[in-house]
Scaffold this motif. Structure first.
Motif, mmCIF file in Angstrom:
data_model
loop_
_atom_site.group_PDB
_atom_site.id
_atom_site.type_symbol
_atom_site.label_atom_id
_atom_site.label_comp_id
_atom_site.label_asym_id
_atom_site.label_seq_id
_atom_site.Cartn_x
_atom_site.Cartn_y
_atom_site.Cartn_z
ATOM 1 N N LEU A 1 -7.673 1.555 9.907
ATOM 2 C CA LEU A 1 -6.872 2.354 8.979
ATOM 3 C C LEU A 1 -5.639 1.594 8.492
ATOM 4 O O LEU A 1 -5.177 1.803 7.375
ATOM 5 N N VAL A 2 -5.114 0.726 9.330
ATOM 6 C CA VAL A 2 -3.872 0.036 8.958
ATOM 7 C C VAL A 2 -4.035 -0.696 7.619
ATOM 8 O O VAL A 2 -3.278 -0.445 6.690
ATOM 9 N N PRO B 1 -3.347 1.177 2.651
ATOM 10 C CA PRO B 1 -2.806 0.607 1.406
ATOM 11 C C PRO B 1 -3.896 0.327 0.384
ATOM 12 O O PRO B 1 -3.666 0.449 -0.821
ATOM 13 N N LEU B 2 -5.108 -0.004 0.857
ATOM 14 C CA LEU B 2 -6.204 -0.254 -0.082
ATOM 15 C C LEU B 2 -6.547 1.028 -0.834
ATOM 16 O O LEU B 2 -6.753 1.019 -2.051
ATOM 17 N N ILE B 3 -6.591 2.129 -0.079
ATOM 18 C CA ILE B 3 -6.861 3.408 -0.734
ATOM 19 C C ILE B 3 -5.763 3.714 -1.747
ATOM 20 O O ILE B 3 -6.027 4.147 -2.871
ATOM 21 N N LEU C 1 -4.027 4.560 -7.150
ATOM 22 C CA LEU C 1 -3.008 4.301 -8.179
ATOM 23 C C LEU C 1 -3.604 3.539 -9.355
ATOM 24 O O LEU C 1 -3.275 3.796 -10.521
ATOM 25 N N GLY C 2 -4.497 2.597 -9.032
ATOM 26 C CA GLY C 2 -5.082 1.791 -10.089
ATOM 27 C C GLY C 2 -5.937 2.621 -11.014
ATOM 28 O O GLY C 2 -5.871 2.484 -12.239
ATOM 29 N N ASN D 1 0.673 -2.202 -3.191
ATOM 30 C CA ASN D 1 -0.202 -1.730 -2.119
ATOM 31 C C ASN D 1 -1.314 -2.730 -1.845
ATOM 32 O O ASN D 1 -1.670 -2.983 -0.701
ATOM 33 N N LEU D 2 -1.860 -3.292 -2.928
ATOM 34 C CA LEU D 2 -2.910 -4.290 -2.749
ATOM 35 C C LEU D 2 -2.370 -5.474 -1.963
ATOM 36 O O LEU D 2 -3.045 -6.042 -1.105
ATOM 37 N N PHE D 3 -1.137 -5.814 -2.237
ATOM 38 C CA PHE D 3 -0.537 -6.925 -1.506
ATOM 39 C C PHE D 3 -0.454 -6.601 -0.021
ATOM 40 O O PHE D 3 -0.810 -7.420 0.830
#
Lengths: 634, 469
Positions: free
Chosen positions: A8-9, A13-15, A20-21, A125-127
């Motif tokens: 989940l960690v 952020p991927l979600i 957002l994208g 977030n992707l970063f």
């Protein structure tokens, strides 16, 4: 349970990125902010939970394979994550500091229209996702995915304001220079995979490799690390990367991504420790970079450029720490640097925002009263980075310098000079920005609310007291970090150092570096206290330095221009004139022949008869010759 | 049986199209290519069933040539690519309009039938038959619906291809004459025992034939212009699918025939030159179309190099990449087609700043370009990783040279993104002639490509599985 939590960690952020994208045109500021900050916050909470529930003293790290990635022939690479003391430390920094910077960004980027705002946070977030993958990857391939991923995000965020050509060029430069390092990194991975048949970190040990292999692999990995961590020779992209929004500079180009090289080398310390030549080279690169960048930082007038060179210089110290086998020292400096450099950048962001995007420190001054909270926080960060006790930077830098002394006293001397330069350029910056009287022409300068100030205050607390994490035993500390990282890094390196030189000497080294730092600080404060001298003169010295010791546009001259020429030569001469010309002449020849042959068939019967007779004669001739030849063989 | 259907169905639809009027041609073509996609799906599920995956009847019995189709790993993967790509290309082509479209689509389906034959043929003569069959409709497609310079360019293309076919035929006949049972069957070809000298001659004959097709330096000069002048759906077919014929033939018909044979150094050097030469030229192209053409050539060069390294890992990587490159390059041409339709140009100097008005196109173009440069978690990373690793096991220095393409491709790809989408938007492009937004289904097609790119980049296991059929 642990498997799920660990997954989940990075997944959160991927979600966030995907959400957002995809819906960036449909959501408002509030939703975007909540999603972006929320996912990172939850990741941080999970990291804390894992940190407190897992026993790190076992020597076996927690490794979880999720699904097969590349399984073919005898290559078996899984998508697997690894959690141990080292990843735990980095996880907390990335999600913790990352969260603060996300929160800060919600105000900093508020001037952007909503789709752009959401796009910014999706990239951020992707970063975080890529960076977490980099830290958590249990083998080189997963690390490499994160490694390239953070490079991509860096590229996307540097060029975030895409209408400006200079920004795009900075973004391209960052990506391409990193790719040079990445190729080297990839070759190192191949080398390991070829010799060991595996690239899992736990399975890598130098005992199964020849010394040439170890040397080759570590050198290639080192070049990869210099790209990501902006060390000589691949450093010139980082100052240009300041084109990105300031929170991005804080998160990516100061606190997290640029320390990836340090992380990677620490992760493979067993391998590197078996290559003394590489270790010495790392130390030299670190030292050289630390000094080179510190000198350049002396003359910059863009507030972000000063901090960029300062980052390169501090990363040099981390490399120095690695090179002198003080892995704990390097990681310790990563932590404290994350605190005070993020704080410096966010402070700079607060100033820039208050001054409506003015970045030239010659047009600042006297902001002490106008931006009180920023001022206090910035001052604490300056003290921390300059290595003034008892602020955090003092302890981490001291640990590195201490280890350096026992490795090579000459290196130590250079390191201390660098520390003096650090204190000088930081207080030059501080004085030009905060003291004296305001030299710009903006009205109504004030801080932009608590969302900007809260992260500053929290980071200021961490920068001030962060040294407590690993206070050396000679200062009545208990070296927590070293003890904590024991399960990953093995021996507590400081104990070895203790054995090498007496405690008195250690006090002495500490005292010298502190005196150097404090006196440089006072010198800078003295020189830049008078407003008249604030405007620096452009003398020869400064020109040399601004020209980057003649290294300015070094790659442009040695790589880019020759490449353009070569490209032109190949495309216009070889391709157009030579190859295509040759083909055209073949075509012309064939059409010429076909014209001639066509002319033979012009309908005149007498011509045909001549051809026929000729043909018969030729046929007979061949037949005759054929029999002759055949007979001569038989 | 299903393999035969894959050839017959597009042929039948092609004939129907030739007979029908212009009106409903698009729909018929879409249905035809969709049926083929379904059949490929059925074949994937039933690849173990010899009744469905195998087909053999006598063909020219006096020459011991039979009409033998067989489904095997790489051929199956290529068939998947062909069926998928044709369905999406034909679906996409409705966005572009062509005169006499019943013939246009008919010829396209004709190409599909030929390609299926090439990838399934288990008999050398049959393979050659389909190899030639593919070219004929391509020739008409280029010379009728191509750009301004189509006649000259197509002639050039045709002469090259014709020359290559001659070499191919000569080599195949030579091998045939040395088969123990004088047969064109694939099994007989693999049993041929040739001396090292003969193998060398055969290798070079086949190398030239296939190097023209792929193309590899210095036999490539037909390629950039043909890609540029052909109608874009045909360019997609050429670069995404036809280029793979040469690589496929290398794996299916060249390597198994040669035994104990080390690739001549010259061939390896030509591949390396191909990679670097094409990448360097791509750096300074002013036309997006030509840049993608040269980029494609560099990628193909890497795949050829991987195959010539004769390393098992590199070859699996190349096989995987043949599929993935097909997906990526077709996707890229689609963006180019949309740009050209809207702005009537693909020259960088006339574009710029489109990110402002075309956020979706920007997004997709960036994703496809990142896949093109082999970013991890996009499909081409896995293939490139395996290829470069295999080449590295073969020779470290060669791997370094091949790896330079990673840096160069990043340079020209990011440059292209910048020149088209970033910077300032010109007044002219603010109000393009065709102002309409992209249709939903066009976006849908691009989404499908994006999902394919990401899925196979994160989870390539299905592709590995198909390769082992």
């Amino acid at each position: 349970m642990q498997a799920l939590l660990l997954m989940l960690v990075p997944l959160l952020p991927l979600i966030g990125f995907l959400y957002l994208g995809i819906s960036r045109t449909r959501i408002g500021y509030t939703t975007a902010s909540i999603v972006a900050c929320g996912t990172v916050l939850i990741a941080f909470i999970i990291s804390l939970f894992l940190f407190f529930t897992i026993n790190f003293q076992d020597n076996t790290p927690l490794i979880i394979s999720y699904f097969p990635f590349i399984h073919i022939g005898n290559i078996n690479i899984d998508f697997s994550l690894q959690y141990d003391a080292l990843s735990a430390v980095f996880l907390l920094i990335i999600t913790g500091v990352g969260f603060l910077i996300h929160v800060y960004s919600t105000v900093y980027m508020h001037e952007e229209p909503t789709p752009q705002f959401a796009k910014y946070f999706s990239f951020l977030n992707l970063f975080v996702f890529s960076m977490l993958l980099l830290i958590l990857g249990a083998n080189f391939l997963i690390l490499f995915i994160g490694w390239e991923g953070v490079g991509l995000c860096s590229y996307l965020l540097i060029g975030f304001w895409y209408a400006k050509t200079a920004y795009n060029e900075a973004a391209n430069k960052a990506f391409i220079m990193n790719r040079v390092g990445d190729l080297s990194f990839l070759l190192a991975i191949f080398w390991l995979l070829l010799k060991l048949g595996t690239i899992s970190f736990v399975a890598i040990s130098p005992t199964m490799l020849s010394s040439t292999d170890v040397l080759g692999i570590t050198l290639l990995l080192l070049l990869g690390a210099t790209g990501k961590s902006a060390q000589i020779p691949l450093l010139s992209w980082l100052p240009d990367a300041m084109a990105g929004p300031t929170p991005v500079s804080a998160l990516i180009h100061a606190a997290t991504m640029v320390t990836a090289g340090v992380y990677m080398i620490t992760r493979n310390h067993v391998l590197f420790s078996a290559a003394p030549f590489t270790m010495n080279l790392i130390a030299c690169i670190g030292l050289l970079t630390a000094i080179y960048a510190a000198v350049l930082a002396l003359v910059q007038n863009d507030i972000k450029k000063v901090l960029a060179y300062s980052t390169i210089s501090q990363l040099g110290y981390m490399f120095l720490g690695l090179g002198v086998y003080s892995y704990t020292g390097a990681v310790f400096h990563v932590i404290t640097h994350a605190f005070f450099k993020a704080l410096l950048f966010l402070g700079a962001g607060s100033i820039i925002l208050s001054l409506h995007h003015e970045q030239n420190i010659q047009n600042m001054g006297g902001l002490k009263k106008k931006l009180p909270i920023t001022h206090i926080c910035f001052l604490l960060a300056c003290l921390a980075i300059s290595g003034i006790p008892p602020f955090s930077g003092f302890f981490s830098k001291d640990e590195i310098l201490n280890a350096t002394y026992s490795f090579n006293p000459y290196y130590w001397v250079v390191g201390v000079i660098g520390a003096g330069l650090t204190a000088f350029y930081m207080f030059r910056l501080y004085m030009l920005v905060f003291s004296g009287s305001y030299r710009g022409n903006q009205e109504g300068i004030k801080e932009k609310g608590w969302v900007i100030c809260l992260p500053l205050v929290l980071l200021a607390v961490l920068s001030t007291f962060g040294g407590w994490l690993n206070t050396p035993s000679i200062l009545m500390g208990n070296e927590r970090l070293a003890g904590f990282l024991y399960s990953v890094l093995g021996k507590k390196d400081s104990t070895v150092i203790d054995a090498l030189h007496p405690i008195n000497q250690e006090y002495m080294l500490m005292a010298i570096s502190t005196i150097v730092a404090i006196s440089s600080m006072i010198l800078a404060m003295f020189i830049y206290s008078k407003p008249g001298q604030a405007i620096a003169k452009r003398d020869t010295w400064q020109k040399i330095v601004e020209n980057k010791w003649g290294m300015k546009n070094f790659y442009q001259r040695t790589v880019q221009i020759p490449m353009t020429l070569l490209s032109f030569l190949l495309a216009q001469i070889i391709e157009k004139k030579f190859l295509e010309g040759m083909v055209r002449s073949v075509i012309n020849a064939s059409s010429f022949l076909s014209r001639k042959i066509r002319m033979m068939q012009n309908g005149q019967v007498n011509r045909y008869i001549i051809y026929m007779v000729l043909g018969i004669v030729l046929f007979l001739l061949f037949w005759f010759l054929d029999i002759r030849i055949y007979n001569s063989f038989v | 049986m299903l393999a035969l259907l894959l050839i017959i169905v597009p042929l039948l639809f092609a004939l129907v199209l030739f007979a029908c009027k212009e009106g409903g041609a698009k729909r018929i073509a879409v249905v035809g290519s969709f049926i083929n996609l379904v059949i490929v799906g059925a074949l994937l599920l039933n690849h173990n069933n010899p009744y469905l995956s195998n087909f053999q009847i006598d063909w020219i019995s006096s020459l011991n040539a039979s009409f033998h189709l067989q489904v095997a790993g790489l051929g199956m993967l290529m068939a998947c690519l062909v069926a998928l790509a044709f369905f999406l290309i034909i679906l996409f082509s409705s966005e572009l309009s062509y005169k006499n479209e019943q013939y246009f689509y008919g010829l396209l389906l004709f190409v599909e039938a030929g390609l299926m034959g090439v990838f399934f043929a288990h008999d050398a003569l049959l393979f050659y038959f389909f190899w030639e069959l593919v070219i004929i409709p391509i020739y008409f497609l280029c010379s009728i619906w191509g750009g301004e310079k189509r006649i000259q360019v197509t002639l050039n293309f045709f002469i090259y291809t014709f020359l290559g076919s001659l070499f191919l035929l000569a080599a195949l006949l030579y091998i045939y004459s040395h088969t123990p049972d004088h047969s064109f069957a694939w099994e007989s070809f693999t049993k041929v025992q040739l001396s090292v000298k003969e193998q060398r001659v055969i290798f070079w004959l086949l190398f030239i034939a296939l190097a023209i097709k792929m193309p590899v330096f210095p036999f490539h000069t037909w390629q950039p212009n043909t890609y540029k002048e052909s109608p874009l759906p045909v360019t997609m077919v050429l670069s995404g699918l036809l280029a793979k014929m040469g690589l496929f033939a290398l794996l299916q018909w060249v390597l198994p025939v040669l035994h104990n044979f080390a690739t001549p150094q010259l061939a390896i050097i030509l591949c390396i030159i191909s990679i670097i030469y094409a990448s360097v030229i791509a750096l300074q192209q002013g036309d997006l179309k030509k840049m993608v053409a040269y980029s494609s050539m560099a990628h193909i060069g890497l795949m050829a190099l991987a195959i010539f390294s004769m390393n098992a890992t590199a070859i699996s990587g190349a096989s995987l990449q043949m599929f993935n490159h097909g997906i990526n390059v077709v996707a890229l041409w689609m963006i180019i087609a949309l740009l050209e339709k809207k702005y009537q140009t693909t020259y960088f100097t006339n574009l710029g700043g489109l990110a402002k008005t075309e956020p979706l196109l920007t997004l997709f173009f960036v994703i496809f370009m990142l896949a093109n440069i082999g970013l991890p978690l996009t499909n081409s990373f896995v293939g490139e990783f395996l290829m470069l690793f295999g080449i590295f096991s073969f020779n470290k220095i060669i791997a370094l040279f091949a790896g330079l393409s990673l840096i160069l491709s990043a340079t020209y790809s990011l440059g292209a993104i910048q020149k088209i989408f970033f910077g300032n938007l010109s007044e002219k492009n603010k109000h393009p002639l065709i102002a309409s937004a992209n249709a939903r289904w066009v976006v849908g097609i691009l989404v499908i490509f994006t999902l394919l790119i990401l899925f196979f980049g994160i989870y390539p296991a299905p592709l590995f599985k198909i390769l082992q059929f």
